[in-house]
Design a protein around this motif. Structure first.
Motif, PDB file in Angstrom:
ATOM      1  N   GLU A   1      40.129  32.302 -40.496  1.00  0.00           N
ATOM      2  CA  GLU A   1      39.111  32.375 -41.269  1.00  0.00           C
ATOM      3  C   GLU A   1      38.065  33.338 -40.989  1.00  0.00           C
ATOM      4  OE1 GLU A   1      37.107  28.804 -42.067  1.00  0.00           O
ATOM      5  OE2 GLU A   1      38.738  27.428 -41.770  1.00  0.00           O
ATOM      6  N   MET A   2      37.833  33.593 -39.468  1.00  0.00           N
ATOM      7  CA  MET A   2      36.848  34.475 -39.046  1.00  0.00           C
ATOM      8  C   MET A   2      37.424  35.865 -38.771  1.00  0.00           C
ATOM      9  SD  MET A   2      34.403  31.912 -37.110  1.00  0.00           S
ATOM     10  CE  MET A   2      32.852  32.395 -37.642  1.00  0.00           C
ATOM     11  N   LYS A   3      38.758  35.867 -38.714  1.00  0.00           N
ATOM     12  CA  LYS A   3      39.432  37.010 -38.624  1.00  0.00           C
ATOM     13  C   LYS A   3      39.307  37.749 -37.166  1.00  0.00           C
ATOM     14  CE  LYS A   3      41.115  37.954 -43.274  1.00  0.00           C
ATOM     15  NZ  LYS A   3      40.813  36.620 -43.468  1.00  0.00           N
ATOM     16  N   LEU A   4      39.008  36.928 -36.039  1.00  0.00           N
ATOM     17  CA  LEU A   4      38.597  37.658 -34.776  1.00  0.00           C
ATOM     18  C   LEU A   4      40.162  37.654 -34.086  1.00  0.00           C
ATOM     19  CD1 LEU A   4      35.638  35.293 -33.929  1.00  0.00           C
ATOM     20  CD2 LEU A   4      35.754  37.506 -34.480  1.00  0.00           C
ATOM     21  N   TYR A   5      40.257  38.951 -33.474  1.00  0.00           N
ATOM     22  CA  TYR A   5      41.731  39.100 -32.532  1.00  0.00           C
ATOM     23  C   TYR A   5      41.751  39.310 -31.402  1.00  0.00           C
ATOM     24  CZ  TYR A   5      42.767  39.477 -37.843  1.00  0.00           C
ATOM     25  OH  TYR A   5      43.074  39.041 -39.216  1.00  0.00           O
ATOM     26  N   GLU A   6      40.257  39.678 -30.875  1.00  0.00           N
ATOM     27  CA  GLU A   6      40.234  39.726 -29.225  1.00  0.00           C
ATOM     28  C   GLU A   6      40.112  38.443 -28.533  1.00  0.00           C
ATOM     29  OE1 GLU A   6      39.558  42.707 -27.088  1.00  0.00           O
ATOM     30  OE2 GLU A   6      40.571  43.748 -28.801  1.00  0.00           O
ATOM     31  N   PRO A   7      40.932  38.170 -27.744  1.00  0.00           N
ATOM     32  CA  PRO A   7      40.829  36.829 -27.000  1.00  0.00           C
ATOM     33  C   PRO A   7      39.600  36.274 -26.338  1.00  0.00           C
ATOM     34  CG  PRO A   7      42.929  37.918 -26.524  1.00  0.00           C
ATOM     35  CD  PRO A   7      42.107  39.035 -27.394  1.00  0.00           C
TER      36      PRO A   7
ATOM     37  N   ALA B   1      42.265  36.365 -22.138  1.00  0.00           N
ATOM     38  CA  ALA B   1      41.062  35.715 -21.728  1.00  0.00           C
ATOM     39  C   ALA B   1      41.089  34.638 -21.290  1.00  0.00           C
ATOM     40  CB  ALA B   1      40.032  35.926 -22.884  1.00  0.00           C
ATOM     41  N   GLY B   2      40.218  34.031 -20.386  1.00  0.00           N
ATOM     42  CA  GLY B   2      40.416  32.808 -19.827  1.00  0.00           C
ATOM     43  C   GLY B   2      38.967  32.091 -19.607  1.00  0.00           C
ATOM     44  N   ALA B   3      38.668  30.864 -19.872  1.00  0.00           N
ATOM     45  CA  ALA B   3      37.651  30.164 -19.552  1.00  0.00           C
ATOM     46  C   ALA B   3      38.224  28.845 -18.424  1.00  0.00           C
ATOM     47  CB  ALA B   3      37.230  29.306 -20.769  1.00  0.00           C
ATOM     48  N   ASN B   4      37.989  29.274 -17.051  1.00  0.00           N
ATOM     49  CA  ASN B   4      38.343  28.622 -16.096  1.00  0.00           C
ATOM     50  C   ASN B   4      39.669  28.509 -15.531  1.00  0.00           C
ATOM     51  OD1 ASN B   4      35.638  28.012 -15.274  1.00  0.00           O
ATOM     52  ND2 ASN B   4      35.323  25.869 -16.476  1.00  0.00           N
ATOM     53  N   LEU B   5      40.419  28.940 -16.610  1.00  0.00           N
ATOM     54  CA  LEU B   5      42.025  29.049 -16.272  1.00  0.00           C
ATOM     55  C   LEU B   5      42.713  30.275 -16.299  1.00  0.00           C
ATOM     56  CD1 LEU B   5      43.492  26.064 -18.742  1.00  0.00           C
ATOM     57  CD2 LEU B   5      42.665  25.869 -16.440  1.00  0.00           C
TER      58      LEU B   5
ATOM     59  N   LYS C   1      41.937  36.608 -13.033  1.00  0.00           N
ATOM     60  CA  LYS C   1      40.872  35.659 -12.856  1.00  0.00           C
ATOM     61  C   LYS C   1      40.057  35.476 -14.356  1.00  0.00           C
ATOM     62  CE  LYS C   1      40.204  36.058  -7.920  1.00  0.00           C
ATOM     63  NZ  LYS C   1      39.203  36.540  -6.919  1.00  0.00           N
ATOM     64  N   PRO C   2      39.774  34.175 -14.659  1.00  0.00           N
ATOM     65  CA  PRO C   2      39.215  33.590 -16.007  1.00  0.00           C
ATOM     66  C   PRO C   2      37.724  33.967 -15.408  1.00  0.00           C
ATOM     67  CG  PRO C   2      39.742  31.785 -14.592  1.00  0.00           C
ATOM     68  CD  PRO C   2      40.358  33.079 -13.940  1.00  0.00           C
ATOM     69  N   ASN C   3      36.842  33.812 -16.667  1.00  0.00           N
ATOM     70  CA  ASN C   3      35.395  33.651 -16.473  1.00  0.00           C
ATOM     71  C   ASN C   3      35.148  32.262 -16.040  1.00  0.00           C
ATOM     72  OD1 ASN C   3      35.711  35.744 -18.920  1.00  0.00           O
ATOM     73  ND2 ASN C   3      33.676  36.003 -17.846  1.00  0.00           N
ATOM     74  N   LYS C   4      34.364  32.290 -15.174  1.00  0.00           N
ATOM     75  CA  LYS C   4      33.995  31.009 -14.534  1.00  0.00           C
ATOM     76  C   LYS C   4      33.188  29.920 -15.282  1.00  0.00           C
ATOM     77  CE  LYS C   4      36.682  30.424 -10.963  1.00  0.00           C
ATOM     78  NZ  LYS C   4      37.711  29.348 -10.857  1.00  0.00           N
TER      79      LYS C   4
ATOM     80  N   ARG D   1      25.607  31.008 -19.824  1.00  0.00           N
ATOM     81  CA  ARG D   1      26.832  31.675 -20.352  1.00  0.00           C
ATOM     82  C   ARG D   1      26.556  33.072 -20.606  1.00  0.00           C
ATOM     83  NH1 ARG D   1      30.707  29.829 -22.991  1.00  0.00           N
ATOM     84  NH2 ARG D   1      29.873  27.760 -22.603  1.00  0.00           N
ATOM     85  N   VAL D   2      27.846  33.783 -20.387  1.00  0.00           N
ATOM     86  CA  VAL D   2      28.004  34.956 -20.922  1.00  0.00           C
ATOM     87  C   VAL D   2      29.036  35.459 -21.521  1.00  0.00           C
ATOM     88  CG1 VAL D   2      27.092  35.791 -18.308  1.00  0.00           C
ATOM     89  CG2 VAL D   2      29.628  35.438 -18.555  1.00  0.00           C
ATOM     90  N   ASP D   3      29.177  36.609 -22.157  1.00  0.00           N
ATOM     91  CA  ASP D   3      30.445  36.701 -23.108  1.00  0.00           C
ATOM     92  C   ASP D   3      31.820  36.636 -22.293  1.00  0.00           C
ATOM     93  OD1 ASP D   3      28.670  37.297 -25.244  1.00  0.00           O
ATOM     94  OD2 ASP D   3      28.819  39.164 -25.266  1.00  0.00           O
ATOM     95  N   PHE D   4      32.827  36.046 -22.895  1.00  0.00           N
ATOM     96  CA  PHE D   4      34.044  36.242 -22.261  1.00  0.00           C
ATOM     97  C   PHE D   4      34.736  37.741 -22.164  1.00  0.00           C
ATOM     98  CE2 PHE D   4      33.631  31.743 -23.453  1.00  0.00           C
ATOM     99  CZ  PHE D   4      34.131  31.244 -21.932  1.00  0.00           C
ATOM    100  N   ASP D   5      35.350  37.998 -20.822  1.00  0.00           N
ATOM    101  CA  ASP D   5      35.961  39.297 -20.889  1.00  0.00           C
ATOM    102  C   ASP D   5      37.365  39.286 -21.539  1.00  0.00           C
ATOM    103  OD1 ASP D   5      34.028  40.292 -19.238  1.00  0.00           O
ATOM    104  OD2 ASP D   5      34.838  39.003 -17.549  1.00  0.00           O
ATOM    105  N   THR D   6      37.893  40.147 -22.277  1.00  0.00           N
ATOM    106  CA  THR D   6      39.394  40.506 -22.758  1.00  0.00           C
ATOM    107  C   THR D   6      39.781  41.546 -21.734  1.00  0.00           C
ATOM    108  OG1 THR D   6      38.757  39.898 -24.812  1.00  0.00           O
ATOM    109  CG2 THR D   6      40.729  41.300 -24.360  1.00  0.00           C
ATOM    110  N   HIS D   7      40.836  40.985 -21.089  1.00  0.00           N
ATOM    111  CA  HIS D   7      41.726  41.825 -20.248  1.00  0.00           C
ATOM    112  C   HIS D   7      42.759  42.433 -20.766  1.00  0.00           C
ATOM    113  CE1 HIS D   7      39.629  40.304 -16.473  1.00  0.00           C
ATOM    114  NE2 HIS D   7      39.442  39.244 -17.256  1.00  0.00           N
ATOM    115  N   GLU D   8      43.149  43.707 -20.852  1.00  0.00           N
ATOM    116  CA  GLU D   8      44.430  44.338 -21.066  1.00  0.00           C
ATOM    117  C   GLU D   8      45.273  44.417 -20.102  1.00  0.00           C
ATOM    118  OE1 GLU D   8      45.183  46.791 -25.349  1.00  0.00           O
ATOM    119  OE2 GLU D   8      44.252  48.016 -23.636  1.00  0.00           O
ATOM    120  N   ILE D   9      46.651  44.001 -20.272  1.00  0.00           N
ATOM    121  CA  ILE D   9      47.555  44.086 -19.224  1.00  0.00           C
ATOM    122  C   ILE D   9      48.939  44.690 -19.522  1.00  0.00           C
ATOM    123  CG2 ILE D   9      48.589  42.778 -17.217  1.00  0.00           C
ATOM    124  CD1 ILE D   9      46.241  40.507 -18.609  1.00  0.00           C
ATOM    125  N   GLU D  10      49.467  45.703 -18.797  1.00  0.00           N
ATOM    126  CA  GLU D  10      50.818  46.170 -19.315  1.00  0.00           C
ATOM    127  C   GLU D  10      51.772  45.496 -18.606  1.00  0.00           C
ATOM    128  OE1 GLU D  10      52.458  50.625 -19.161  1.00  0.00           O
ATOM    129  OE2 GLU D  10      50.216  50.313 -19.599  1.00  0.00           O
TER     130      GLU D  10
END
Length: 214
Positions: A67-73, A116-120, A134-137, A146-155
């Motif tokens: 619905e919200m069309k969010l695509y970045e993890p 992206a990860g929350a504790n996992l 590593k995930p956001n703790k 709370r801080v914004d979650f990081d999106t990691h781009e990995i090859e």
């Protein structure tokens, strides 16, 4: 369903062994905008209470992407966290329910994944060893700092094996001393099998789990 995931991701396995008929852990997959999103999720609670939280959290994931069309993890997790918090704040008591999650977006037109990860965490294993992202703790849901979650781009390279998991496997008591398997035990197991076909890896991990529990 397993068939649905197999259509988009032929080489994979899902090991899902709920303690009860329903579970506080779940997996979720959705394809959107050339990406396949896959997650491993660990909600607070077990059995029926955990399953109720799972229903809320999977609905929030669907809403964020469809619905919200969010695509970045990372942005998906930010929004899902807000939704989960809003859902539970309607209760008279302060509900601290939520989830830990590892969410991976795979683009089949490139060799990159976004995660992206929350504790996992996310683990990638190849002949060079194990790469641990590593995930956001912080969890999804009510959390003070709370801080914004990081999106990691990995090859990703050909031959890489990518693993998403909850803590259900590593927290299992067993072995000769009746202790938890822990991350080191899980890591050694994956390092010994990562080159095998995914279906075979699943069988080995499942058999190891049964033997470990005794």
């Amino acid at each position: 369903s397993e068939e649905h995931v197999s259509k988009h991701l032929p080489s994979h396995f899902i090991l899902f062994k709920p303690k009860d008929i329903v579970s506080g852990d779940f997996y979720w997959a959705l394809e959107k905008q050339d990406y396949l999103y896959v997650t491993a999720v660990d909600c607070t609670g077990h059995g029926v209470p955990g399953a109720m939280v799972s229903v809320v959290c999977s609905n929030c994931l669907n809403r964020a992407v469809k619905e919200m069309k969010l695509y970045e993890p990372g942005k998906i997790l930010d929004e899902v966290s807000k939704m989960v918090e809003e859902t539970f704040e309607k209760s008279e008591n302060q509900v601290r329910d939520g989830m830990d999650i590892s969410i991976c977006a795979m683009n089949f037109n490139s060799n990159k994944i976004k995660w992206a990860g929350a504790n996992l965490p996310l683990w990638i294993i190849n002949e060079s060893g194990i790469q641990k992202i590593k995930p956001n703790k912080q969890p999804i849901g009510l959390y003070e700092q709370r801080v914004d979650f990081d999106t990691h781009e990995i090859e990703i390279q050909k031959g890489d094996s990518v693993y998403l998991f909850s803590d259900g496997y590593i927290d299992q008591f067993g072995g000769e001393k009746g202790k938890k398997l822990k991350l080191a035990g899980f890591e050694n197991l994956l390092l010994s099998i990562y080159t095998k076909p995914m279906e075979e890896q699943k069988d080995i991990i499942e058999n190891f789990f049964s033997d470990w529990k005794g």
